[in-house]
Motif scaffolding. Structure first.
Motif, mmCIF file in Angstrom:
data_model
loop_
_atom_site.group_PDB
_atom_site.id
_atom_site.type_symbol
_atom_site.label_atom_id
_atom_site.label_comp_id
_atom_site.label_asym_id
_atom_site.label_seq_id
_atom_site.Cartn_x
_atom_site.Cartn_y
_atom_site.Cartn_z
ATOM 1 N N GLY A 149 0.805 -1.432 0.345
ATOM 2 C CA GLY A 149 0.056 -0.186 -0.399
ATOM 3 C C GLY A 149 0.707 0.849 -0.381
ATOM 4 N N ALA A 150 2.338 1.412 0.593
ATOM 5 C CA ALA A 150 2.788 2.259 0.872
ATOM 6 C C ALA A 150 3.328 2.343 -0.551
ATOM 7 N N ALA A 209 2.348 1.567 -3.353
ATOM 8 C CA ALA A 209 0.380 2.708 -4.076
ATOM 9 C C ALA A 209 0.707 3.201 -4.335
ATOM 10 N N GLY A 210 0.705 3.989 -3.314
ATOM 11 C CA GLY A 210 0.770 5.470 -2.565
ATOM 12 C C GLY A 210 1.710 6.175 -3.282
ATOM 13 N N GLU A 215 1.183 6.527 -7.069
ATOM 14 C CA GLU A 215 0.235 7.891 -7.393
ATOM 15 C C GLU A 215 0.773 8.800 -7.090
ATOM 16 N N TYR A 231 0.864 11.883 -10.256
ATOM 17 C CA TYR A 231 -0.101 13.278 -9.887
ATOM 18 C C TYR A 231 1.159 14.271 -9.759
ATOM 19 N N PRO A 241 -8.626 10.958 -9.281
ATOM 20 C CA PRO A 241 -7.849 9.837 -9.122
ATOM 21 C C PRO A 241 -9.670 8.739 -10.209
ATOM 22 N N ASN A 265 -8.782 5.119 -11.311
ATOM 23 C CA ASN A 265 -8.307 4.404 -11.194
ATOM 24 C C ASN A 265 -7.301 3.546 -11.216
ATOM 25 N N VAL A 266 -6.084 2.698 -10.385
ATOM 26 C CA VAL A 266 -4.964 2.497 -10.263
ATOM 27 C C VAL A 266 -5.055 0.839 -10.500
ATOM 28 N N THR A 267 -4.195 0.764 -11.410
ATOM 29 C CA THR A 267 -3.436 -0.924 -11.047
ATOM 30 C C THR A 267 -2.769 -1.110 -10.867
ATOM 31 N N ALA A 268 -1.754 -1.729 -9.828
ATOM 32 C CA ALA A 268 -0.842 -1.550 -9.486
ATOM 33 C C ALA A 268 0.177 -3.307 -9.709
#
Lengths: 131, 145
Positions: free
Chosen positions: A44-45, A47-48, A51, A55, A72, A74-77
């Motif tokens: 999660g970190a 992905a953050g 992102e 941006y 945002p 969507n995000v596909t990590a």
């Protein structure tokens, strides 16, 4: 242009850097606050981080005179390697910047940019309705 | 594989996991669980917003919430503690969470193979009928290779 970090980015300890070509790179120093399972950075970190660099890179590309709200969609990590207890870096490439939609790809790496730990495909909407 | 002991308590496990590391920083808490699913709560915090003026939560913490809820759902599906790593996770942000509201993340493991767990989930900020985000993804069991 200096990136102004959000409270979230400050909480995460993100640092703005530049590579040799002047491209924006965001560094995430290792700390207990970004740790997931023992010895590894939390997905999660990562992905953050991906992102945030996406941006910020988009914001730079838009420039000072064009300030749409970046929303945002969507995000596909994708995770390729375990990220270990060291600084993680990330940079983003804008694949397309349209009037209403931008498509961005971001990668994160540690000691070798040729061995990314994670990447993300990020789609955002540019809302100029408040402009 | 380690079978869950009879007294296995996911709430306690999550409380332990939330005492340090990234989950502590973000502030994720246990909310509810069942067979193959888990719900965690992300209380609102001004330290996690994307923009001070709007007060809207950044998307990163919601991604972390969903990563944790979906990964725990796998253990609740299989009844075993297999080491696992996220292969991919896609999140669709339907709308921003309302500033001040706690976000609830629901993660569900709907299929497992020997090597891969398939998950999906959603998040809401008070009304489960009005989700703020949906996720889908896969994990792989790192000891299965």
């Amino acid at each position: 242009m200096k990136t102004s970090f959000s409270p979230y980015a400050q909480t995460m300890g993100f640092e703005e850097q530049r590579d040799a070509d002047g491209r924006l790179v965001i560094a995430m120093p290792y700390s207990d606050g970004v740790r997931g399972r023992p010895g590894f950075v939390h997905g999660g970190a990562l992905a953050g981080l991906l992102e945030t660099v996406a941006y910020a890179t988009l914001s730079e590309a838009l420039g000072e005179d064009d300030r749409p709200v970046i929303k945002p969609v969507n995000v596909t990590a994708t995770y390729m390697r375990g990220a270990v207890e060291m600084t993680t870096y990330a940079r983003a490439t804008i694949e397309r910047l349209g009037k209403r939609i931008a498509n961005i790809e971001a990668i994160a790496w540690q000691d070798d940019i040729e061995k990314p730990v994670a990447m993300a495909q990020i789609n955002v909407m540019l809302d100029r309705s408040r402009g | 594989m380690n079978e869950f002991p009879p007294e296995f308590d996911p709430a306690r496990l999550i409380q332990t996991m939330s005492k340090n590391g990234h989950n502590k920083l973000i502030g994720t808490r246990y909310h509810a669980h069942g067979q193959g699913w888990c719900e965690l709560a992300l209380p609102y915090s001004e330290t996690l917003v994307t923009d001070t003026a709007s007060g809207i939560l950044a998307s990163g913490p919601i991604f972390t919430l969903m990563d944790m809820a979906t990964s725990l759902s796998i253990w609740l599906k299989t009844g075993t503690f297999q080491p696992q790593a996220t292969l991919d996770l896609r999140i669709d942000y339907l709308r921003p969470a309302r500033p001040g509201n706690t976000v609830i993340g629901h993660g569900e493991c709907y299929h497992v193979t020997k090597s891969i767990a398939f998950i999906r989930g959603h998040a809401h900020d008070g009304d489960p009928e009005k989700p703020i985000a949906h996720v889908a993804g896969t994990y792989f069991f790192t000891a299965s290779a």
